[in-house]
Design a protein around this motif. Sequence first.
Motif, PDB file in Angstrom:
ATOM      1  N   ASN A 172      58.723 -51.849  28.305  1.00  0.00           N
ATOM      2  CA  ASN A 172      58.746 -52.470  29.716  1.00  0.00           C
ATOM      3  C   ASN A 172      59.204 -50.192  29.997  1.00  0.00           C
ATOM      4  N   THR A 232      51.385 -51.483  45.947  1.00  0.00           N
ATOM      5  CA  THR A 232      50.966 -51.728  44.260  1.00  0.00           C
ATOM      6  C   THR A 232      50.886 -50.457  44.194  1.00  0.00           C
ATOM      7  N   SER A 281      50.201 -54.287  32.772  1.00  0.00           N
ATOM      8  CA  SER A 281      50.122 -55.446  33.241  1.00  0.00           C
ATOM      9  C   SER A 281      51.652 -55.555  34.403  1.00  0.00           C
ATOM     10  N   ASN A 282      52.261 -56.320  35.139  1.00  0.00           N
ATOM     11  CA  ASN A 282      52.905 -56.476  35.889  1.00  0.00           C
ATOM     12  C   ASN A 282      53.819 -55.300  36.563  1.00  0.00           C
ATOM     13  N   VAL A 283      52.974 -54.342  37.194  1.00  0.00           N
ATOM     14  CA  VAL A 283      53.076 -52.628  37.677  1.00  0.00           C
ATOM     15  C   VAL A 283      53.627 -53.611  39.304  1.00  0.00           C
ATOM     16  N   ALA A 284      54.685 -53.221  39.297  1.00  0.00           N
ATOM     17  CA  ALA A 284      55.014 -53.200  40.837  1.00  0.00           C
ATOM     18  C   ALA A 284      56.425 -51.704  41.034  1.00  0.00           C
ATOM     19  N   SER A 302      60.450 -50.928  41.830  1.00  0.00           N
ATOM     20  CA  SER A 302      61.266 -52.005  42.182  1.00  0.00           C
ATOM     21  C   SER A 302      61.882 -51.884  43.053  1.00  0.00           C
ATOM     22  N   GLN A 315      57.966 -50.229  38.045  1.00  0.00           N
ATOM     23  CA  GLN A 315      57.844 -50.975  37.106  1.00  0.00           C
ATOM     24  C   GLN A 315      56.805 -51.166  36.435  1.00  0.00           C
ATOM     25  N   PHE A 316      56.467 -51.220  35.113  1.00  0.00           N
ATOM     26  CA  PHE A 316      55.335 -51.602  34.407  1.00  0.00           C
ATOM     27  C   PHE A 316      55.272 -52.668  33.094  1.00  0.00           C
ATOM     28  N   THR A 317      54.616 -52.944  32.436  1.00  0.00           N
ATOM     29  CA  THR A 317      53.862 -53.488  31.284  1.00  0.00           C
ATOM     30  C   THR A 317      52.924 -52.826  30.438  1.00  0.00           C
TER      31      THR A 317
END
Length: 113
Positions: free
Chosen positions: A18, A36, A53-56, A58, A76-78
Amino acid sequence: MSHTAPQRNDVAAGEVRNFAVSFSGKLDSGELLTGTPTVIDNAAPSPEVLTISNVAVSTGSLTINDLTVPTGEAVQFTASGFVSGSSYTFKITTTTDATAAQTLIGYVVTDTE
């Protein structure tokens, strides 16, 4: 590269990691990130490709590099799929709620062990 995060993250091949990147220093007073964001591996070693993935933006305050970053001022992202002995440069592109909206770009460099 402009606005490259000060730390170089070390990861091991096979890890899922992360990331959180602060844009606080690029925002005007009262301005927040919106929409996004996009994150790409800007220097992908061929032919390997990371999964991002999981891009957002905070949704709560975060601690990044020992500093508290308010809600809406970080991305934040993974990421997964790291290959041993490689370096990766993530390019993060995001927009703001300013009138007129700004587009901000930041970078994070990661090395595998």
